[in-house]
Design a protein around this motif. Structure first.
Motif, PDB file in Angstrom:
ATOM      1  N   GLN A   1     144.303  -9.553  39.720  1.00  0.00           N
ATOM      2  CA  GLN A   1     143.737 -10.884  39.069  1.00  0.00           C
ATOM      3  C   GLN A   1     143.888 -10.528  37.534  1.00  0.00           C
ATOM      4  N   VAL A   2     144.696  -9.424  37.025  1.00  0.00           N
ATOM      5  CA  VAL A   2     144.750  -9.234  35.477  1.00  0.00           C
ATOM      6  C   VAL A   2     146.046  -9.512  35.046  1.00  0.00           C
ATOM      7  N   ALA A   3     145.699 -10.578  34.169  1.00  0.00           N
ATOM      8  CA  ALA A   3     147.129 -11.142  33.314  1.00  0.00           C
ATOM      9  C   ALA A   3     146.804 -10.716  32.001  1.00  0.00           C
ATOM     10  N   SER A   4     148.101 -10.011  31.361  1.00  0.00           N
ATOM     11  CA  SER A   4     147.655  -9.257  30.006  1.00  0.00           C
ATOM     12  C   SER A   4     147.422 -10.517  28.773  1.00  0.00           C
ATOM     13  N   LEU A   5     146.480 -10.093  27.975  1.00  0.00           N
ATOM     14  CA  LEU A   5     146.018 -11.007  27.164  1.00  0.00           C
ATOM     15  C   LEU A   5     147.288 -11.269  25.935  1.00  0.00           C
ATOM     16  N   ASN A   6     146.936 -12.365  25.259  1.00  0.00           N
ATOM     17  CA  ASN A   6     148.159 -12.757  24.207  1.00  0.00           C
ATOM     18  C   ASN A   6     148.184 -11.587  23.085  1.00  0.00           C
ATOM     19  N   SER A   7     149.088 -11.774  22.429  1.00  0.00           N
ATOM     20  CA  SER A   7     149.284 -10.788  21.279  1.00  0.00           C
ATOM     21  C   SER A   7     148.712 -11.164  19.872  1.00  0.00           C
ATOM     22  N   GLU A   8     148.810 -10.292  18.924  1.00  0.00           N
ATOM     23  CA  GLU A   8     148.470 -10.574  17.383  1.00  0.00           C
ATOM     24  C   GLU A   8     149.519  -9.409  16.729  1.00  0.00           C
ATOM     25  N   GLU A   9     149.825 -10.022  15.565  1.00  0.00           N
ATOM     26  CA  GLU A   9     150.555  -9.181  14.723  1.00  0.00           C
ATOM     27  C   GLU A   9     149.551  -8.494  13.763  1.00  0.00           C
ATOM     28  N   ILE A  10     149.829  -7.199  13.619  1.00  0.00           N
ATOM     29  CA  ILE A  10     148.861  -6.347  12.689  1.00  0.00           C
ATOM     30  C   ILE A  10     149.896  -5.343  12.046  1.00  0.00           C
TER      31      ILE A  10
ATOM     32  N   VAL B   1     163.439   2.045  19.875  1.00  0.00           N
ATOM     33  CA  VAL B   1     162.705   2.827  19.308  1.00  0.00           C
ATOM     34  C   VAL B   1     161.380   3.239  20.309  1.00  0.00           C
ATOM     35  N   LEU B   2     160.823   1.853  20.633  1.00  0.00           N
ATOM     36  CA  LEU B   2     159.341   1.975  21.375  1.00  0.00           C
ATOM     37  C   LEU B   2     159.543   0.901  22.319  1.00  0.00           C
ATOM     38  N   ALA B   3     158.991   1.042  23.365  1.00  0.00           N
ATOM     39  CA  ALA B   3     158.949   0.133  24.495  1.00  0.00           C
ATOM     40  C   ALA B   3     157.798  -0.989  24.359  1.00  0.00           C
ATOM     41  N   ARG B   4     157.669  -2.035  24.808  1.00  0.00           N
ATOM     42  CA  ARG B   4     156.484  -3.152  25.379  1.00  0.00           C
ATOM     43  C   ARG B   4     155.516  -2.049  25.980  1.00  0.00           C
ATOM     44  N   GLY B   5     154.363  -2.119  25.911  1.00  0.00           N
ATOM     45  CA  GLY B   5     153.181  -1.504  26.535  1.00  0.00           C
ATOM     46  C   GLY B   5     152.984  -0.076  26.336  1.00  0.00           C
ATOM     47  N   THR B   6     153.658   0.173  25.168  1.00  0.00           N
ATOM     48  CA  THR B   6     153.406   1.648  24.746  1.00  0.00           C
ATOM     49  C   THR B   6     152.035   1.670  24.052  1.00  0.00           C
ATOM     50  N   LEU B   7     151.075   2.589  24.381  1.00  0.00           N
ATOM     51  CA  LEU B   7     150.038   2.918  23.526  1.00  0.00           C
ATOM     52  C   LEU B   7     150.138   3.673  22.290  1.00  0.00           C
ATOM     53  N   ILE B   8     149.959   3.046  21.177  1.00  0.00           N
ATOM     54  CA  ILE B   8     150.780   3.548  19.980  1.00  0.00           C
ATOM     55  C   ILE B   8     149.881   4.921  19.399  1.00  0.00           C
TER      56      ILE B   8
ATOM     57  N   VAL C   1     153.723  -5.054  13.494  1.00  0.00           N
ATOM     58  CA  VAL C   1     154.008  -5.086  14.893  1.00  0.00           C
ATOM     59  C   VAL C   1     152.893  -6.054  15.627  1.00  0.00           C
ATOM     60  N   PRO C   2     153.764  -6.640  16.802  1.00  0.00           N
ATOM     61  CA  PRO C   2     152.749  -7.297  17.569  1.00  0.00           C
ATOM     62  C   PRO C   2     152.036  -6.444  18.684  1.00  0.00           C
ATOM     63  N   VAL C   3     150.966  -6.628  18.869  1.00  0.00           N
ATOM     64  CA  VAL C   3     150.075  -5.699  19.725  1.00  0.00           C
ATOM     65  C   VAL C   3     149.082  -6.937  20.591  1.00  0.00           C
ATOM     66  N   PHE C   4     148.701  -6.303  21.728  1.00  0.00           N
ATOM     67  CA  PHE C   4     147.980  -6.837  22.515  1.00  0.00           C
ATOM     68  C   PHE C   4     146.564  -7.059  21.962  1.00  0.00           C
TER      69      PHE C   4
ATOM     70  N   GLY D   1     147.826  -4.884  28.246  1.00  0.00           N
ATOM     71  CA  GLY D   1     149.212  -4.645  28.253  1.00  0.00           C
ATOM     72  C   GLY D   1     149.787  -3.104  28.397  1.00  0.00           C
ATOM     73  N   ASP D   2     148.563  -2.114  28.706  1.00  0.00           N
ATOM     74  CA  ASP D   2     149.172  -0.873  28.665  1.00  0.00           C
ATOM     75  C   ASP D   2     149.965  -0.566  29.977  1.00  0.00           C
ATOM     76  N   ALA D   3     151.221  -0.031  29.655  1.00  0.00           N
ATOM     77  CA  ALA D   3     152.299   0.164  30.725  1.00  0.00           C
ATOM     78  C   ALA D   3     151.467   1.466  31.650  1.00  0.00           C
ATOM     79  N   ARG D   4     150.775   2.028  31.098  1.00  0.00           N
ATOM     80  CA  ARG D   4     150.214   3.179  32.032  1.00  0.00           C
ATOM     81  C   ARG D   4     148.552   3.005  32.017  1.00  0.00           C
ATOM     82  N   PRO D   5     148.017   1.967  32.866  1.00  0.00           N
ATOM     83  CA  PRO D   5     146.470   1.703  32.793  1.00  0.00           C
ATOM     84  C   PRO D   5     145.451   2.948  33.579  1.00  0.00           C
ATOM     85  N   GLU D   6     146.165   3.716  34.209  1.00  0.00           N
ATOM     86  CA  GLU D   6     145.663   4.460  34.893  1.00  0.00           C
ATOM     87  C   GLU D   6     145.490   5.759  34.386  1.00  0.00           C
ATOM     88  N   ARG D   7     144.133   6.815  34.398  1.00  0.00           N
ATOM     89  CA  ARG D   7     143.868   8.115  34.040  1.00  0.00           C
ATOM     90  C   ARG D   7     144.991   9.039  34.760  1.00  0.00           C
TER      91      ARG D   7
END
Ligand code: AMP
Ligand code: MG
Length: 407
Positions: free
Chosen positions: A25-34, A151-158, A174-177, A323-329
């Motif tokens: 049921q999860v669709a990643s949220l939109n992004s914003e630039e920061i 350099v960095l992939a979408r979904g990276t926790l910065i 950069v755009p972040v979720f 948008g975290d590519a690795r959402p699990e602990r």
């Protein structure tokens, strides 16, 4: 008086099924630039490639002398001094060398440098102790990062190194979720604000505050919806109010079999209930529903059940939403440092302290595992998955553990 149900009408699903139903049921949220330079803790919404080579010019890797390797071991005349940050128009000819500092661009004509430790300079003449090959001690163009390289992939926790990488390649926005907005509602006639006087028998609302803190720790914005008494219309109104502002709504309490447990019927009325029972301890009545695109989790009232259910069912969804590519602990195998008694009918997440000893990850129980004993979560950095069974598990038994805190 309302009848008490003897059997829940909701089928029992396995934890794996429950988690899969949530993620579906999860669709990643939109992004914003920061600002990229303070973006740690956010999840990157675009893949970043290097616009240019790093370094952009061949540079000296150490302090020493730039020279022509083909000159061999002859005495060389020192003709200049080159420092980092300065561009020389210099050409090094045969028999010449230039003092050069770490990070200074190599002068034209020079194809190698020699560290100062391997040289002697007297009266402007340089002798070197070692023969050089072309490229020795020179940082080549694009050696660290090549132009166009990812350099960095979408979904990276910065993290800190990622901020450094973005700065290195000159990417300052950069755009972040977007951070999910998580609204939390406590329920129960007996539940009071922690700061209010507590009538005899009343329970201070620990769940709402613990869940809001857990949501923030998971990268979300937390919104308090207060405490709703055990009244259908009131709880329904509070949930609808929360839906106006939230991407995710969490409720605490009111999902068990009591006549005043109203959350499941309310969610069934206003949305779709995907599951109402999970086969695990300590969060069996955990409920999941959606209303439109909003996820609603009905978490149990007992504080441990509420937080463990958050950890294993809600948290991965909150990470996936941003948008975290690795959402699990992270998952590991740990050995029991003391015997453990399993629950006879359900898999159980026991709270443990994990530590490394003699090359092994050991799990030590935090003590009594009752659902109301919040002290069983204090100091825990792992949730140990103990399979259902009737036999006590001996010291050294190896089990899966979710790593929830620093080791
Ligand atoms: P319930 O599932 O609503 O029957 O709640 C079970 C038990 O959890 C209650 O008897 C309370 O002791 C406890 N509880 C419920 N809500 C909270 C809360 N917000 N904070 C702390 N404990 C709670
Ligand atoms: Mg209640």
């Amino acid at each position: 008086m309302t009848e008490m149900h003897r059997e829940s009408p909701y089928p029992m699903v396995s934890l794996a099924t429950a988690r899969a139903m949530v993620i579906a049921q999860v669709a990643s949220l939109n992004s914003e630039e920061i600002d990229a330079l303070s973006a740690e803790g956010r999840v990157l919404a675009a893949t970043i490639s290097a616009p240019e080579d790093v370094p952009d010019l061949p540079k000296s890797a150490m302090d020493g002398y730039a020279l022509r390797s083909a000159d061999g071991l002859i005495l060389r005349r020192v003709v200049a001094e080159l420092t980092a940050g300065a561009q020389s128009g210099l050409l090094i000819g045969p028999g010449e060398a230039a003092r050069i500092m770490t990070g200074a661009p190599m002068p034209a004509g020079a194809d190698a440098m020699i560290p100062v430790e391997l040289t002697e300079e007297r009266d402007g003449l340089l002798s070197i102790q070692r023969k050089l090959k072309p490229g020795d001690y020179v940082h080549t163009v694009g050696q660290d990062i090549a132009a166009g390289q990812q350099v960095l992939a979408r979904g990276t926790l910065i993290g800190a190194a990622d901020v450094g990488l973005l700065a290195t390649v000159g990417v300052t926005r950069v755009p972040v979720f977007r951070r999910p907005r998580v609204a939390v509602l406590a329920t129960g006639d007996e539940v009071v604000e922690p700061s209010a006087p507590r009538p005899a028998g009343a329970v201070r609302d620990s769940n709402r505050y613990a869940l809001m803190a857990a949501a923030r720790e998971a990268g979300c914005e937390a919104i308090s919806l207060g405490i709703a008494p055990d009244d259908y219309a009131g709880q329904r109104a509070a949930i609808l109010r929360g839906l106006e502002h939230a991407d995710v709504l969490l409720t605490s309490g009111g999902v068990s079999m009591g006549t005043r447990d109203l959350i499941k019927p309310i969610l069934a009325e206003i949305g779709t209930v995907h599951f109402g029972r999970i086969n695990f301890k300590p969060g069996k009545p955990t409920t999941f529903a959606t209303v439109g695109g909003t996820l609603i989790f009905g978490l149990p009232g007992y504080p441990v059940s509420s937080l463990v259910s958050f950890e294993v069912v809600v948290r991965p969804a909150l990470r996936a939403l941003q948008g975290d590519a690795r959402p699990e602990r992270p998952l590991a195998l740990a050995k029991l440092s003391a015997p453990v008694r399993p629950s006879h009918d359900r898999p159980e997440y026991q709270r443990v302290v994990l530590s490394w000893r003699d090359g092994t990850l050991w799990a030590a129980s935090t003590g009594g595992q009752g659902s109301s004993r919040l002290l069983s979560m204090r100091g825990a950095n792992g949730l140990l998955l103990v399979p259902a069974g009737d036999e006590i598990l001996p010291v050294g038994t190896q089990l899966e553990v979710l790593i929830t805190g620093a080791l």
